[in-house]
Design a protein around this motif. Structure first.
Motif, PDB file in Angstrom:
ATOM      1  N   VAL A 123       0.873  -1.178   0.000  1.00  0.00           N
ATOM      2  CA  VAL A 123       0.000   0.000   0.000  1.00  0.00           C
ATOM      3  C   VAL A 123       0.904   1.220   0.000  1.00  0.00           C
ATOM      4  O   VAL A 123       1.736   1.400   0.894  1.00  0.00           O
ATOM      5  N   THR A 166      -4.404   9.006  -1.857  1.00  0.00           N
ATOM      6  CA  THR A 166      -4.762   7.624  -2.201  1.00  0.00           C
ATOM      7  C   THR A 166      -6.168   7.362  -1.669  1.00  0.00           C
ATOM      8  O   THR A 166      -6.623   8.059  -0.752  1.00  0.00           O
ATOM      9  N   LEU A 224      -7.721   2.283   0.362  1.00  0.00           N
ATOM     10  CA  LEU A 224      -6.301   1.946   0.543  1.00  0.00           C
ATOM     11  C   LEU A 224      -5.749   2.558   1.823  1.00  0.00           C
ATOM     12  O   LEU A 224      -4.895   1.970   2.481  1.00  0.00           O
TER      13      LEU A 224
END
Ligand code: PLP
Length: 431
Positions: free
Chosen positions: A34, A399, A403
């Protein structure tokens, strides 16, 4: 004889780019990562901006052009900066550059001789420190402290100004803290600069995040303070606000036409010019009213993510996170997580050469990436001078919420994994 000139050893880098290779290695080993380290919006440039570039290419705007920037684009920038800062800027003081980054190097080359002192925020965008050392100037990190809510304060600035100060770099909204300086704070800083430095000392005001403000905030520039327009380089660009990082489009407004000519000459020597079709797209971004809607949608997405992320990080034992007012980063304090994971003790026992090469938050960053699959950036990625004893990570809001949730879950697992951390450190530090 050495291959490289000595000065190359003084050039720093931006860890965000270096981290890309570490992430690739993790992915090659089969991990999914991530990415919370990224310094660019997860939005694409708006269709009307893209169309303007495509049309310009079709119309043959594909040649060299004015190294200072297309007059038609510089007119629009001059009008925009004048309107938003309460100034009267003419296009002769505007120079268009490929991104907001080149003007940092231009300022260091144009204004600073070896041995001159340059003040820059620490933590701050790493390219400041990189250029300061590269040109042989004396680096003077200006403390940006959590205790001050990450503000650059007039008191701290006054403490580091000397009669050798040549350039003062400011950045609001700030990377990596997200701090936005208020008009009152800027006015106090301007007061110190006016009273403690001569008219030839310049302020490089990096305002690249000017469009990304939360809670209805308004951008202020130090150039708008009395007497400061004549001392300030206003640097901004389209990368962040208009989600145009890959287009490479930025600009500077110089205090005088003569100084703009110096920046133009640096453009001539380095890049010749910014592609005209890119500049015409940039003009569209600043003039088409549709841009405001796109920017507002992006900023409100960042703001919602900020609200969620700051609360989630503060819920993790060992982390403490202030809420940023702009840009798209959070900068949690991870000192107690580093302590409970044993990182601080391990780091203390390292030989001094090893301690210089990696910080405790750097070890945490590597552990979180390599064992828990979440990419962040450590305190020292934002200038290593003045970073001693400070333990932070920067996480990006650019993001998706989904996420972010997954990333926070992984950070939480990581800071509750002292055994895994000790194993990791033993492996990593005995290599
Ligand atoms: N200034 C600051 C404070 C930044 O954070 C960045 C990018 O991360 C830049 C300048 C450079 O922007 P650009 O991509 O337009 O060169």
């Amino acid at each position: 004889m050495a291959i490289f000139a000595k000065r190359l050893a003084q050039l720093g880098t931006e860890n965000a780019f270096r981290l890309g290779a570490d992430i690739t290695r993790c992915v090659d080993r089969g991990m999914d990562v991530v990415r919370l380290h990224l310094g660019e919006p997860d939005f694409d440039s708006a269709p009307h901006i893209n169309e303007a570039a495509i049309e310009a290419i079709r119309a043959g705007q594909t040649h060299y052009c004015d190294p200072a920037g297309l007059p038609a684009f510089r007119d629009v920038i001059a009008e925009y900066v004048s309107r938003t800062r309460g100034l009267a800027v003419h296009r002769d003081r505007v120079v268009v550059t490929p991104g907001g980054k080149p003007s940092i190097g231009y300022a260091l080359q144009a204004y600073v001789d070896p041995g001159d002192e340059v003040i820059y925020p620490s933590p701050g965008f790493p390219i400041y420190e990189s250029w300061v050392t590269y040109v042989g100037a004396q680096p003077v990190p200006l403390p940006v402290l959590e205790d001050d809510g990450f503000a650059v304060t007039a008191e701290n600035l006054a403490r580091v100004i000397t009669d050798r100060t040549k350039l003062i770099i400011l950045n609001s909204p700030a990377n990596p803290t997200g701090r936005v300086l208020t008009k009152t704070e800027l006015s106090a800083l301007a007061d110190v600069i006016r009273t403690r430095t001569g008219p030839d000392v310049r302020v490089y005001s990096d305002e690249i995040y000017e469009h990304i403000l939360f809670d209805g905030g308004v951008h202020h520039s130090i150039a708008s303070e009395p007497g400061m327009e004549a001392r300030t380089i206003i640097a901004s660009g389209h990368s962040k606000g208009f989600a145009m990082t890959g287009w490479r489009l930025g600009y500077s407004v110089l205090p005088s036409v003569e100084e703009a000519a110096a920046f133009k000459q640096l453009n001539v020597n380095v890049v010749s010019c910014v592609p005209p079709f890119v500049q015409l797209a940039g003009r569209e971004a600043l003039t088409n009213p549709e841009s405001a809607t796109g920017v507002a949608n992006m900023v409100s997405a960042f703001e919602a993510r900020r609200d969620w992320l700051v609360a989630a990080l503060n819920d993790i034992p060992g982390l403490r996170c202030l809420s940023p007012q702009g840009a798209f980063y959070v900068f949690p304090n991870v000192e107690s997580a580093c302590a409970s994971l044993g990182i601080l003790d391990t780091w203390d026992r390292l030989p001094s050469a090893r301690r210089r090469a990696v910080s405790p938050s750097g070890l945490l960053q590597h552990f979180l990436l390599q064992r828990h699959g979440v990419a962040t950036m450590d305190r020292n990625s934002f200038g290593s001078m003045g970073a001693g004893g400070q333990h932070y990570l920067r996480l990006s809001l650019a993001t998706s919420l989904e996420l972010l949730r997954e990333g926070v879950e992984r950070i939480k697992r990581g800071v509750q994994d002292p055994d895994g951390c000790q194993q990791f450190l033993t492996g990593a530090l005995t290599q």
